[in-house]
Write an enzyme that holds these catalytic residues in place. Structure first.
Site, PDB file in Angstrom:
ATOM      1  CB  SER A 142      -3.769  -7.924  12.136  1.00 37.12           C
ATOM      2  OG  SER A 142      -5.308  -7.910  11.779  1.00 37.12           O
ATOM      3  CE1 TYR A 155      -3.264  -5.892   7.193  1.00 34.95           C
ATOM      4  CE2 TYR A 155      -4.817  -7.152   8.446  1.00 34.95           C
ATOM      5  CZ  TYR A 155      -3.840  -6.038   8.563  1.00 34.95           C
ATOM      6  OH  TYR A 155      -3.466  -5.420   9.400  1.00 34.95           O
TER       7      TYR A 155
END
Length: 243
Positions: A142, A155
């Site tokens: 990501s 995350y």
């Protein structure tokens, strides 16, 4: 890429679904996995409906569990006898929130869903690829693996772990003919963003899952002599203001 065997975790929706469609369109033999059977079945059926000659299969597998990852690899070996490409795409937003509001259970779930899924996927196929003497592993990270934003701490930690995993494995597995790379997408409107209740503040035409799938296909389709170690893809409507 015709007849290449491509495994894609998290293939029932979002990036994984778009990747399955893209690789199948190129004539690849595709096996997708996920925790929910119905979306997986629909994706495989839609691929075959679009091209009756397409070879698309699915298996229910929670990639947070090592045994499920191994079952996915075993299914591919039973069906086709090899694994050419493994795309570790499975992940989950769970909840994006200030760090001190997370429960210990939420933290464990976030790390398991976004880092351990890639670790288990790699462990399942690396022995097979070593025996073959070839293979491509793509780990989907990501933009959080490269930048830092408030409320994305856990995350981000997991996705930075994915990036580190790929970098180490790239050097470790290169002598065995195995190429490892990291696909790093920016924000896109997928089930992930809905599940995480993530508000990106994007306006206009956003990055699409199909764009990310094209990037994955590019990485996987290069000849054996070449590999893109890291590929970052942004939607041009996303303003990047990292910390």
């Amino acid at each position: 890429m015709k007849d290449k065997v491509v495994l894609i975790s998290g293939g029932g929706s979002g990036f994984g679904k778009a990747m399955a469609v893209r690789f199948a369109r190129a004539g690849c033999r595709v096996l997708i996995s996920g925790r929910r059977p119905e979306p997986l079945r629909r994706v495989a059926e839609a691929i075959r409906a679009g091209d009756p000659a397409a070879d698309a299969e699915w298996i229910r597998a929670d990639m947070c569990r090592g045994e499920d990852a191994e079952a996915m690899a075993a299914r591919a070996m039973e069906r086709w006898g090899r694994v050419d490409v493994m795309i570790n795409n499975a992940g989950s937003g769970v909840r994006i929130a200030p760090f001190d509001t997370y429960t210990a259970e939420e933290i464990d779930t976030l790390v398991s869903a976004n880092l351990m899924t890639a670790i288990h996927g790699c462990r399942a196929v690396i022995p097979l690829m070593k025996q073959q003497g070839f293979g491509v592993i793509l780990n989907v990270a990501s933009a959080c693996a490269k930048h830092a934003w408030p409320s994305w701490s856990v995350y981000t930690a997991a996705k930075m772990g994915v990036l580190g995993l790929s970098r180490c494995l790239y050097g470790e597995l290169r002598p065995h003919g195995i190429r490892v790379g990291t696909l790093i997408p920016g924000a896109a409107p997928t089930e992930f963003s809905q599940a995480a209740d993530a508000v990106y503040g994007l306006e206009g035409d956003s990055l699409k899952a199909e764009d990310v799938a094209e990037a994955a296909y590019l990485m996987a389709s290069l000849p054996q002599r070449a590999m893109i170690e890291e590929l970052m893809i942004w939607g041009t409507n996303q303003e990047v203001i990292p910390l």
